[in-house]
Design a protein around this motif. Structure first.
Motif, mmCIF file in Angstrom:
data_model
loop_
_atom_site.group_PDB
_atom_site.id
_atom_site.type_symbol
_atom_site.label_atom_id
_atom_site.label_comp_id
_atom_site.label_asym_id
_atom_site.label_seq_id
_atom_site.Cartn_x
_atom_site.Cartn_y
_atom_site.Cartn_z
ATOM 1 N N THR A 1 30.488 2.723 -1.757
ATOM 2 C CA THR A 1 30.074 3.879 -2.215
ATOM 3 C C THR A 1 31.114 4.864 -2.085
ATOM 4 N N ARG B 1 27.374 12.736 7.559
ATOM 5 C CA ARG B 1 28.510 12.180 8.493
ATOM 6 C C ARG B 1 28.044 10.791 8.761
ATOM 7 N N SER B 2 27.331 9.987 7.844
ATOM 8 C CA SER B 2 26.943 8.855 8.117
ATOM 9 C C SER B 2 28.177 7.509 8.075
ATOM 10 N N HIS C 1 27.110 18.620 8.358
ATOM 11 C CA HIS C 1 26.221 18.035 8.560
ATOM 12 C C HIS C 1 24.833 18.780 9.293
ATOM 13 N N SER C 2 23.917 18.295 9.725
ATOM 14 C CA SER C 2 22.887 18.928 10.021
ATOM 15 C C SER C 2 23.017 20.273 10.953
ATOM 16 N N ALA D 1 25.990 13.697 0.839
ATOM 17 C CA ALA D 1 25.468 12.433 1.021
ATOM 18 C C ALA D 1 24.482 12.671 2.288
ATOM 19 N N VAL D 2 23.306 13.206 1.962
ATOM 20 C CA VAL D 2 22.292 13.582 2.643
ATOM 21 C C VAL D 2 21.170 12.802 3.059
ATOM 22 N N GLY D 3 20.527 12.683 1.834
ATOM 23 C CA GLY D 3 19.266 12.050 1.816
ATOM 24 C C GLY D 3 18.041 13.460 1.696
ATOM 25 N N ARG D 4 18.349 14.372 1.158
ATOM 26 C CA ARG D 4 17.338 15.489 1.080
ATOM 27 C C ARG D 4 17.312 16.030 -0.409
ATOM 28 N N VAL E 1 25.735 11.883 -3.934
ATOM 29 C CA VAL E 1 25.603 10.430 -3.513
ATOM 30 C C VAL E 1 24.053 10.321 -3.500
ATOM 31 N N ILE F 1 20.094 9.638 -3.286
ATOM 32 C CA ILE F 1 18.900 8.776 -3.971
ATOM 33 C C ILE F 1 17.880 8.905 -3.064
ATOM 34 N N THR G 1 28.566 1.582 -7.276
ATOM 35 C CA THR G 1 28.554 0.834 -5.912
ATOM 36 C C THR G 1 28.788 -0.632 -6.074
HETATM 37 P P1 NDP Z 1 22.019 9.040 6.701
HETATM 38 O O1 NDP Z 1 20.639 9.417 6.817
HETATM 39 O O2 NDP Z 1 22.547 7.835 7.427
HETATM 40 O O3 NDP Z 1 23.045 10.454 7.065
HETATM 41 C C1 NDP Z 1 22.635 11.692 6.327
HETATM 42 C C2 NDP Z 1 23.605 12.629 6.646
HETATM 43 O O4 NDP Z 1 22.860 13.852 6.317
HETATM 44 C C3 NDP Z 1 23.449 12.838 8.301
HETATM 45 O O5 NDP Z 1 24.840 12.989 8.705
HETATM 46 C C4 NDP Z 1 22.728 14.340 8.759
HETATM 47 O O6 NDP Z 1 23.241 14.794 9.676
HETATM 48 C C5 NDP Z 1 23.200 14.853 7.303
HETATM 49 N N1 NDP Z 1 22.124 15.925 7.171
HETATM 50 C C6 NDP Z 1 20.713 15.579 7.146
HETATM 51 N N2 NDP Z 1 20.022 16.789 6.889
HETATM 52 C C7 NDP Z 1 20.852 17.667 6.907
HETATM 53 C C8 NDP Z 1 20.829 19.075 6.462
HETATM 54 N N3 NDP Z 1 19.613 19.627 6.346
HETATM 55 N N4 NDP Z 1 21.958 19.891 6.284
HETATM 56 C C9 NDP Z 1 23.097 19.087 6.255
HETATM 57 N N5 NDP Z 1 23.221 17.927 6.584
HETATM 58 C C10 NDP Z 1 22.155 17.056 6.785
HETATM 59 O O7 NDP Z 1 22.210 8.944 5.098
HETATM 60 P P2 NDP Z 1 23.217 7.781 4.235
HETATM 61 O O8 NDP Z 1 24.712 8.567 4.330
HETATM 62 O O9 NDP Z 1 23.111 6.522 4.373
HETATM 63 O O10 NDP Z 1 22.789 8.330 2.677
HETATM 64 C C11 NDP Z 1 22.821 9.557 2.506
HETATM 65 C C12 NDP Z 1 22.264 9.526 0.643
HETATM 66 O O11 NDP Z 1 22.712 8.790 -0.195
HETATM 67 C C13 NDP Z 1 20.659 8.981 0.858
HETATM 68 O O12 NDP Z 1 20.067 9.715 -0.063
HETATM 69 C C14 NDP Z 1 20.837 7.608 0.206
HETATM 70 O O13 NDP Z 1 19.853 7.037 -0.289
HETATM 71 C C15 NDP Z 1 22.182 7.639 -0.748
HETATM 72 N N6 NDP Z 1 23.147 6.446 -0.697
HETATM 73 C C16 NDP Z 1 23.155 6.199 -2.166
HETATM 74 C C17 NDP Z 1 24.196 5.157 -2.450
HETATM 75 C C18 NDP Z 1 24.551 4.987 -3.699
HETATM 76 O O14 NDP Z 1 24.712 3.797 -3.939
HETATM 77 N N7 NDP Z 1 24.410 5.975 -4.493
HETATM 78 C C19 NDP Z 1 24.657 4.308 -1.181
HETATM 79 C C20 NDP Z 1 24.387 4.882 0.274
HETATM 80 C C21 NDP Z 1 23.242 5.725 0.286
HETATM 81 P P3 NDP Z 1 23.581 14.659 11.234
HETATM 82 O O15 NDP Z 1 24.353 13.288 11.392
HETATM 83 O O16 NDP Z 1 23.730 15.849 11.886
HETATM 84 O O17 NDP Z 1 21.854 14.066 11.288
#
Ligand code: NDP
Length: 296
Positions: free
Chosen positions: A141, A166-167, A189-190, A208-211, A229, A231, A270
């Protein structure tokens, strides 16, 4: 709307054409690139991914080896399959579809994949190689995001980049890749204070957050390139899910210079990058020149 829409579907199709050309070159040199995908259990989303990966692998002219194991497979049996694939000369790339069932130690399984065949780029050897600026297998990705950024912006040196998230799968390798291209990189990050102001500094934003729709237009510096990124599934009309990114598309597109949509942006890249990584692994395994533009 001011921003150019970066069409990930079209971009991924071009990458697949390049991969297919490279496969022909490899075959002419007597190498038949092969990708093995391991699927454990019946998770429907994973089954769809694996089917798509197999189809696109074959369409690119490569061998696709699919290994479907029952959800109750023992960790030892799964590891023994990985070990067999590690020494199989017909297999240049190995991908173990995540998530794995709870009774299997996913970290142990990922660590068992031979680093040279680790087309997901998750093995700590590859993480270390990437972190020290050496030739690595790069996670798909972030590699796809880098390709899109290079195509749009050319030389990235000196640009301010903010990666939100920061995943190990996306955020951290993305930041390493941007650093490798001489960007000035911030990882948010969060726990980041005033994330809006941090993001507003960026010429490049990778979210790349997931929110869903967290990043708003007033976080974006005018003209910035925004790679979304995320989804996220939300209830849509007619009982169907709709996909939302981590960026609020309409407001970000008012301000950005370019933006990836969701769906149709990063997502299609991807699997294209998985195929690219398999070709790269096959070249490296056989001492052949690596394809230009398909690696970091
Ligand atoms: P993770 O849940 O592993 O990581 C999410 C990151 O976002 C963490 O580092 C977290 O911080 C940070 N975060 C969460 N909430 C907040 C906030 N309010 N403010 C700032 N930062 C925040 O997710 P992934 O990296 O695996 O995936 C991220 C997104 O990308 C998802 O939607 C996933 O579905 C999508 N994805 C898409 C792919 C594609 O092919 N397009 C492939 C892989 C993922 P902290 O570490 O401090 O908790």
């Amino acid at each position: 709307m001011a921003a150019e829409i970066i069409d990930g579907k079209a971009f991924a199709a071009r990458v697949r054409v390049r991969v297919a050309d490279e496969v022909l070159r490899l075959k002419a040199a007597g190498v038949n690139p092969g990708l093995a995908v391991v699927l454990v259990g019946e998770d429907p989303a994973s089954a769809v991914y694996v089917r798509n990966k197999g189809r696109q692998t074959r369409e690119a002219g490569m061998e696709s080896f699919e290994h479907r194991l029952p959800a109750d497979v023992s960790e030892a049996d799964l590891l023994s399959l990985i070990h067999r694939l590690n020494v199989d000369d017909a297999v240049h790339g190995i991908l173990c579809q995540l998530p794995l069932p709870a009774h299997v130690d996913a970290a142990k399984v990922l660590a068992a994949v031979a680093p040279a065949k680790d087309v997901d780029g998750f093995h700590v050897s590859n993480v270390g190689l990437l972190g020290t600026g050496q030739k690595a297998m790069v996670p798909c990705t972030p590699l796809g995001c880098l390709m899109m950024l290079r195509e749009r912006l050319g030389n990235l040196a000196g640009l301010e980049a903010v990666v939100i998230g920061r995943s190990n799968i996306v955020g951290k390798p993305m930041a390493q890749l941007l650093l490798g291209d001489s960007c000035t990189v911030t990882i948010a990050h969060s726990r980041t204070r005033d994330i809006e102001a941090v993001t507003r500094r960026a010429d490049i934003v990778v979210a790349a957050v997931g929110r869903p729709e967290m990043v708003r237009g007033d976080w974006i510096k005018p003209g910035a390139t925004v790679i979304d990124v995320g989804i996220n599934r939300a209830a849509g009309t007619g009982g169907k899910d709709r996909l939302l990114g981590d960026c609020h598309f309409e407001s970000c597109a008012e301000v950005a210079g370019a933006i990836t949509p969701v769906p149709g942006g990063v997502g299609p890249m991807t699997i294209a990058c998985l195929l690219a990584n398999t070709v790269t692994a096959a070249c490296r395994a056989n001492g052949l020149a690596e394809p230009e533009g398909l690696t970091a």
